[in-house]
Design an enzyme around this catalytic site. Structure first.
Site, short mmCIF file in Angstrom:
data_model
loop_
_atom_site.label_atom_id
_atom_site.label_comp_id
_atom_site.label_asym_id
_atom_site.label_seq_id
_atom_site.Cartn_x
_atom_site.Cartn_y
_atom_site.Cartn_z
N ARG A 20 9.91 -5.40 10.53
CA ARG A 20 9.26 -4.94 9.29
C ARG A 20 8.34 -6.01 8.71
O ARG A 20 7.11 -5.87 8.71
CB ARG A 20 10.34 -4.51 8.26
CG ARG A 20 9.81 -3.69 7.10
CD ARG A 20 9.11 -4.47 6.01
NE ARG A 20 9.97 -5.45 5.36
CZ ARG A 20 9.53 -6.36 4.50
NH1 ARG A 20 8.25 -6.42 4.17
NH2 ARG A 20 10.36 -7.24 3.96
N ASP A 21 8.91 -7.11 8.26
CA ASP A 21 8.09 -8.13 7.58
C ASP A 21 7.10 -8.74 8.55
O ASP A 21 5.97 -9.10 8.17
CB ASP A 21 9.01 -9.23 7.00
CG ASP A 21 8.44 -9.88 5.76
OD1 ASP A 21 7.27 -9.62 5.43
OD2 ASP A 21 9.16 -10.66 5.12
N HIS A 213 15.72 -14.93 1.47
CA HIS A 213 14.62 -14.53 2.36
C HIS A 213 13.51 -15.55 2.20
O HIS A 213 12.78 -15.54 1.21
CB HIS A 213 14.19 -13.12 1.91
CG HIS A 213 12.98 -12.55 2.58
ND1 HIS A 213 13.04 -11.45 3.40
CD2 HIS A 213 11.68 -12.89 2.52
CE1 HIS A 213 11.82 -11.14 3.82
NE2 HIS A 213 10.97 -11.99 3.31
N HIS A 215 10.14 -17.74 3.62
CA HIS A 215 9.00 -17.86 4.53
C HIS A 215 8.78 -19.35 4.78
O HIS A 215 9.04 -20.17 3.89
CB HIS A 215 7.75 -17.20 3.94
CG HIS A 215 7.79 -15.71 4.07
ND1 HIS A 215 6.95 -15.01 4.89
CD2 HIS A 215 8.62 -14.79 3.51
CE1 HIS A 215 7.23 -13.71 4.82
NE2 HIS A 215 8.24 -13.54 3.97
N CYS A 246 -0.27 -14.84 9.50
CA CYS A 246 -1.57 -14.20 9.62
C CYS A 246 -2.05 -14.37 11.06
O CYS A 246 -1.99 -15.47 11.61
CB CYS A 246 -2.53 -14.90 8.65
SG CYS A 246 -4.24 -14.50 8.99
N ASN A 255 8.00 -15.54 8.34
CA ASN A 255 9.37 -15.74 7.87
C ASN A 255 9.96 -16.95 8.59
O ASN A 255 9.45 -17.37 9.63
CB ASN A 255 10.24 -14.54 8.26
CG ASN A 255 9.90 -13.30 7.48
OD1 ASN A 255 9.01 -12.56 7.87
ND2 ASN A 255 10.59 -13.09 6.39
N1 COA Z 1 5.15 7.13 2.17
C1 COA Z 1 4.05 7.80 2.58
N2 COA Z 1 2.95 7.97 1.84
C2 COA Z 1 2.96 7.44 0.61
C3 COA Z 1 4.06 6.72 0.12
C4 COA Z 1 5.19 6.57 0.95
N3 COA Z 1 6.25 5.89 0.57
N4 COA Z 1 3.77 6.32 -1.13
C5 COA Z 1 2.53 6.74 -1.42
N5 COA Z 1 2.05 7.42 -0.36
C6 COA Z 1 0.73 8.02 -0.21
C7 COA Z 1 0.51 9.11 -1.21
O1 COA Z 1 0.97 10.33 -0.69
C8 COA Z 1 -0.99 9.07 -1.38
O2 COA Z 1 -1.60 9.68 -0.26
P1 COA Z 1 -2.96 10.52 -0.45
O3 COA Z 1 -4.00 9.52 -0.86
O4 COA Z 1 -3.20 11.07 0.93
O5 COA Z 1 -2.66 11.53 -1.48
C9 COA Z 1 -1.31 7.60 -1.27
O6 COA Z 1 -0.23 7.03 -0.52
C10 COA Z 1 -1.42 6.90 -2.60
O7 COA Z 1 -0.27 7.21 -3.36
P2 COA Z 1 0.00 6.63 -4.83
O8 COA Z 1 1.27 7.21 -5.32
O9 COA Z 1 -1.23 6.77 -5.66
O10 COA Z 1 0.33 5.15 -4.52
P3 COA Z 1 -0.58 3.86 -4.63
O11 COA Z 1 -1.89 4.00 -3.99
O12 COA Z 1 -0.51 3.40 -6.04
O13 COA Z 1 0.30 2.91 -3.69
C11 COA Z 1 2.40 2.07 -2.93
C12 COA Z 1 1.55 2.46 -4.10
C13 COA Z 1 3.41 1.07 -3.39
C14 COA Z 1 3.09 3.29 -2.39
C15 COA Z 1 1.52 1.50 -1.81
O14 COA Z 1 0.67 0.52 -2.31
C16 COA Z 1 2.36 0.91 -0.72
O15 COA Z 1 3.04 1.60 0.05
N6 COA Z 1 2.34 -0.41 -0.61
C17 COA Z 1 3.10 -1.13 0.39
C18 COA Z 1 3.50 -2.41 -0.19
C19 COA Z 1 4.24 -3.18 0.83
O16 COA Z 1 4.91 -2.67 1.70
N7 COA Z 1 4.11 -4.51 0.76
C20 COA Z 1 4.74 -5.37 1.68
C21 COA Z 1 6.22 -5.41 1.53
S1 COA Z 1 6.80 -6.18 0.08
ZN ZN Z 2 8.86 -11.58 3.34
#
Ligand code: COA
Ligand code: ZN
Length: 328
Positions: A20-21, A213, A215, A246, A255
């Protein structure tokens, strides 16, 4: 010298987060079948947990857009817990549907990082996580909370330790989290700080799982792990090969490396439950999988007693040296 080293068989639980990470930052998409094979190989090494994937927006993290298939098709080894990271309700529903053993909810201890990473204030995130926790309860799946930037924020600097503990309290008491992970997202933790937070957490929530956790961004990973163990911690996230850097600067932000931690802890007498040879075998297949070198020092140098061949003309060197001795 004291013959009984501090480890003396004490159990330390290793949680593998490479799939995952680590994989989330890879530029090149790792094919789904290869991800499944990696998780299966890691399972055979025997970590306590594997964070298999993240049910996040595929637009935000395209590298993990195959989360459902990966979680469904891995081989589940008894004794290994298979968890998934979820940022919101949609993620929780997908993870529960795909039979995650546990949900790892994520928010940041720092307001700026929470906004940058999750596009919400911390209060908004917490409200969303409360909803996720109630869905998980209904689905009979345990929730854990990871607090990013618990040891410092790249945008804000110091993160107040009292406020980190407040988010821990709210996670345990309001969300019913079975465990909390203090994440050093960008490698800002240092040993005395790690010891303070570990001791404070252990004193207040002795029955709650605490994971650290780290890094290795600034080379303090192993020092932080050892400081945490001395302060009472026994659970660590780590990634095979030290994945997570990266791709353009290998090793920059990965990590702590699972095999480096296991190797060090074994030498110190701790029981990690991990088969280091199997873990190393999985690690050595990573460069072909991700298309670049990985930071692991142990994969490069071997374990402490992995011996290397002497030079080709070693017999000649020895004979000459002995001749010289004979001459003296
Ligand atoms: N699974 C699948 N699709 C998802 C989702 C999820 N958990 N959460 C949001 N989406 C989709 C929505 O359906 C939407 O799709 P669309 O544009 O086709 O309608 C789109 O993503 C945007 O959704 P929204 O609710 O507006 O979210 P956002 O753009 O504000 O994004 C997060 C918020 C947190 C969901 C998104 O930024 C994200 O998943 N980030 C990952 C952060 C991460 O993993 N960081 C590293 C680990 S800490
Ligand atoms: Zn991490």
């Amino acid at each position: 010298m004291n013959e009984v080293w501090q480890g003396a068989g004490r159990r330390v639980f290793m949680q593998e987060v490479g799939p995952r990470d680590g994989l989330q930052v890879e530029e090149t998409f790792v094919p789904t079948a290869d991800k499944i094979a990696l998780v299966d190989a890691l399972s055979d090494a025997g970590p306590a947990k594997i964070e298999v994937t993240a049910f996040v927006s595929p637009k935000a993290i395209p590298a993990l857009r195959d989360a459902e298939v990966v979680l469904r098709e891995i081989r589940r080894v008894p004794g290994v817990v298979y968890s998934a990271l979820v940022p919101n309700v949609r993620g929780a529903e997908r993870a529960i549907e795909s039979k995650a053993d546990e949900l790892n909810l994520v928010m940041s201890a720092s307001e700026s990082h929470n906004l940058a990473n999750l596009r919400m204030t911390r209060e908004q995130s917490f409200a969303a996580l409360s909803e996720v926790a109630s869905i998980a309860r209904q689905g009979g799946v345990a929730v854990y909370v990871s607090l990013s930037c618990s040891f410092g924020c790249p945008m804000e600097g110091e993160v107040d330790e009292g406020s980190v503990l407040d988010w821990c309290e709210r996670s345990v008491e309001q969300l019913g989290a079975h465990g909390v992970t203090l994440c050093d997202t960008t490698g800002m933790a240092y040993p005395p700080q790690v010891a303070r937070l570990t001791q404070a957490f252990r004193a207040r929530w002795p029955g709650t799982e605490l994971t650290l956790h780290f890094h290795n961004t600034r080379g303090l990973g192993l020092a932080n792990v050892l400081a945490a163990i001395d302060a009472g911690a026994d659970r660590f996230d780590a990634s095979v090969g030290g994945l997570g850097g990266c791709p353009y600067a290998p090793g920059a932000t990965g990590n702590v490396c699972s095999e480096e931690i296991v190797h060090a802890l074994e030498l110190m007498g701790y029981d990690t439950g991990v088969d280091l040879a199997q873990l190393l075998a999985a690690s050595r297949r990573l460069p072909a999988l991700v298309g670049h070198e990985v930071p692991s020092q142990i994969a490069k140098a071997g374990r402490r007693l992995d011996l290397h061949r002497p030079p080709a003309d070693f017999d000649v060197i020895r004979a000459r040296a002995h001749e010289r001795t004979g001459l003296v």
